[in-house]
Design an enzyme around this catalytic site. Structure first.
Site, PDB file in Angstrom:
ATOM      1  CB  ALA A   1       9.370  42.757  73.630  1.00  0.00           C
TER       2      ALA A   1
ATOM      3  CG  HIS B   1      45.719  41.446  29.869  1.00  0.00           C
ATOM      4  ND1 HIS B   1      44.825  42.429  29.478  1.00  0.00           N
ATOM      5  CD2 HIS B   1      46.026  40.735  28.754  1.00  0.00           C
ATOM      6  CE1 HIS B   1      44.610  42.319  28.180  1.00  0.00           C
ATOM      7  NE2 HIS B   1      45.325  41.298  27.712  1.00  0.00           N
TER       8      HIS B   1
END
Length: 453
Positions: free
Chosen positions: A115, A436
Site C-alpha cells: 500500500a 551467592h
C-alpha cells in the site's frame, strides 16, 4: 467526509500490529492493515527471533567443551545448517500465522499487498484499490543498507544470511555495530572462519567505552578476526564465486562470502509520503513528534521507520501509545530516554541508562566496576571474563547507568533496568544482600569507586 476506515496501517510488524489490534479490539475503531511481505515484520521474520535462535544454536560447541570439563562424555560434531534452517523456518511460519490470526481476531481487516499513500487520507493498494481513512499509520520498519556496487556482486546483508541454503566456510563481516558483532559470534560458533572489518577505532559505537573494549577483547580471544581502523576499499568476485577483499591497509584476502552490516535505512521509498507532504529526514525516516504524529495531522508513524530507538519493544510501546491516544482518549507517549538493550555477542552485553562518557557531560560521577572469571567457566579452564559497571552521580549516588558483559547479560539488564528506572542509588544497591554464588551478586558488592570526578 466519508471514510472506509478509522485507521489504515501500512506495515505488519510489531508496532503496526499492536497499534491495529489495540485500536480495533479495545477502542472500537474500524481498522485495516496492509503488509506486502510477511506478517511479523523484521523482528519475527528476519531479525530478533531468528537471530536469537541462531545465537542458541551457535552456543552449543562451547557448552560441550564445558561439559567435558565437568566430567561428561560430550561431543559436538559437525553443525547441520540444513536441519536447523528447516526447523527455524517452520517456527517463523508458525509465528507469522499467529500474528495474522491475532490481528484478524481483533477485528482488523488484512490486505496481503503493498500500500502507498496518495494524500493525507487516501491509500492505494497494489491492485489499484483506493481506500479512505481518517488516520494513516506508517509502520514499515527499516532495511539493511549496502552499497549498490557490492550488492550487485552478490554480497549479503543479514537478510540473505537467514535465507542461505548453506553456510560459507569463511566470511568477512563489514561493520562494527551490534548486528555485525552478533553475527560474527554466531557464525564463529557455527564453525565459520570469521573476519570483521570496522572503520572506527572501536566496535559498538554509542555504547559505554569499557563495555566496548571488553566485548572486543572477548571476541578476539575466541578467534574472531576483528580488525578496527580497517575498512573495505575494493571487492572483487572471483571466477570460482569467492570474493577478494582489499582493505585500507592494503591487505588482500579471499572469502567465501561477504556480509555488510553497515547500517539500516527507513522503509519509506515509494510509499508516496512526499506526495502527501510528510516530512522525512536525511535518512528517509518519518519525522514525528513525541506523539508519533508527522507534520501532516492525519498521518502518524511508529517503530524503526521513525529512526528514534530502533528496538522491537519500543515499536510495540509506540504503537500502543498511539492507539490509546488517538482512539482511546488515554493520552500518553513513550519515554525514549531510558531504554535497556542487549547485544547478543558471546558473552552478551546488556546496558541501560547513560554511558560513563555521557554521564560526565552532565556532571561529576562515581564509577564502580569489576571484571572477573566466573565460576562456571573458570572451573572449565576458560579464560573469559565478565564485566559489571555502575555509573553513578557523585553527589546524589543515583545510578545513572548499568553495563554488564556476561553470559545472560540480556536477562540481567532487564532486572537492573527496573532499579535504574526507579532512580535507585548506589546505597540502595549496597543495602541489597547478595545472592551467592552468582555472577550478578557483584552488582551489589562493589564498594569502592574506580573513578570519581
Amino acid at each position: 467526509m466519508t471514510f472506509d476506515y478509522d485507521l489504515f496501517v501500512i506495515g505488519g510488524g510489531s508496532g503496526g500490529v499492536r497499534a491495529a489490534r489495540i485500536a480495533s479490539s479495545e477502542h472500537g475503531a474500524k481498522v485495516a492493515l496492509a503488509e506486502e511481505y510477511r506478517m511479523g515484520g523484521t523482528c519475527v521474520i528476519r531479525g530478533c527471533v531468528p537471530k536469537k535462535l541462531m545465537v542458541f544454536a551457535s552456543s552449543y560447541p562451547d557448552a560441550m567443551r564445558q561439559a567435558q570439563a565437568y566430567g561428561w562424555d560430550a561431543r559436538c560434531k559437525a553443525f547441520d545448517w540444513t536441519r536447523f534452517r528447516t526447523t527455524l523456518h517452520a517456527e517463523l511460519d508458525r509465528l507469522e500465522a499467529i500474528y495474522a490470526r491475532n490481528a484478524e481476531a481483533a477485528g482488523v481487516t488484512l490486505f496481503a499487498q503493498r500500500a502507498q499513500v496518495v494524500d493525507p487520507h487516501t491509500v492505494e493498494l497494489a491492485d489499484g484499490t483506493r481506500l479512505r481513512a481518517r488516520h494513516i499509520l506508517i509502520a514499515t520498519g527499516g532495511a539493511p543498507w549496502i552499497p549498490q556496487k557490492f550488492r550487485d556482486l552478490g554480497a549479503w546483508t543479514s537478510n540473505e544470511l537467514f535465507l542461505t541454503e548453506e553456510l560459507p566456510r569463511s566470511i568477512l563481516l563489514v561493520g562494527g555495530g551490534f548486528i555485525a558483532c552478533e553475527f560474527a559470534c554466531i557464525l564463529h560458533g557455527m564453525g565459520v572462519e570469521v573476519a570483521q572489518y570496522y572503520r572506527g577505532a572501536q566496535i559498538l559505537r554509542g555504547f559505554d567505552e569499557d563495555l566496548r573494549g571488553h566485548v572486543a577483547a572477548e571476541m578476539a580471544a575466541q578467534g574472531i578476526g576483528l580488525q578496527v581502523d580497517t575498512d573495505l576499499v575494493d571487492l572483487e568476485r572471483l571466477p570460482d564465486g569467492r570474493f577478494a577483499a582489499t582493505d585500507t591497509r592494503g591487505a588482500r584476502r579471499e572469502f567465501d562470502q561477504v556480509l555488510f552490516a553497515t547500517g539500516r535505512v527507513a522503509n519509506t521509498e515509494g510509499l508516496g509520503l512526499e506526495n502527501a507532504g510528510v516530512r522525512l529526514n536525511a535518512n528517509g525516516a518519518v519525522v514525528v513528534d513525541e506523539w508519533s504524529q508527522s507534520n501532516v495531522p492525519s498521518i502518524f508513524a511508529v517503530g524503526d521507520v521513525t529512526d528514534r530507538v530502533n528496538l522491537t519493544p519500543v515499536a510495540i510501546r509506540e504503537g500502543h501509545a498511539f492507539a490509546d491516544t488517538v482512539f482511546g482518549a488515554k493520552k500518553w507517549h513513550v519515554d525514549h530516554a531510558l531504554v535497556a538493550s542487549a547485544v547478543f555477542t558471546r558473552p552478551e552485553a546488556g546496558t541501560v541508562g547513560l554511558s560513563e562518557e555521557d554521564a560526565r557531560k552532565r556532571g561529576a560521577v562515581a564509577v564502580y566496576m569489576t571484571a572477573f572469571r566466573p565460576m562456571q567457566t573458570a572451573f572449565a579452564g576458560q579464560q573469559s571474563r565478565v564485566m559489571m559497571k555502575l555509573v553513578c552521580d557523585r553527589d546524589s549516588g543515583q545510578v545513572l547507568g548499568c553495563h554488564i558483559v556476561a553470559p545472560c547479560a540480556g536477562e540481567l539488564i532487564q532486572i537492573a533496568a527496573i532499579a535504574v528506572g526507579m532512580k535507585a542509588t548506589k546505597a540502595d544497591f549496597d543495602r541489597t544482600i547478595a545472592v551467592h554464588p552468582t555472577i550478578s551478586e557483584e552488582l551489589v558488592l562493589m564498594r569502592d569507586p574506580v573513578r570519581t570526578d
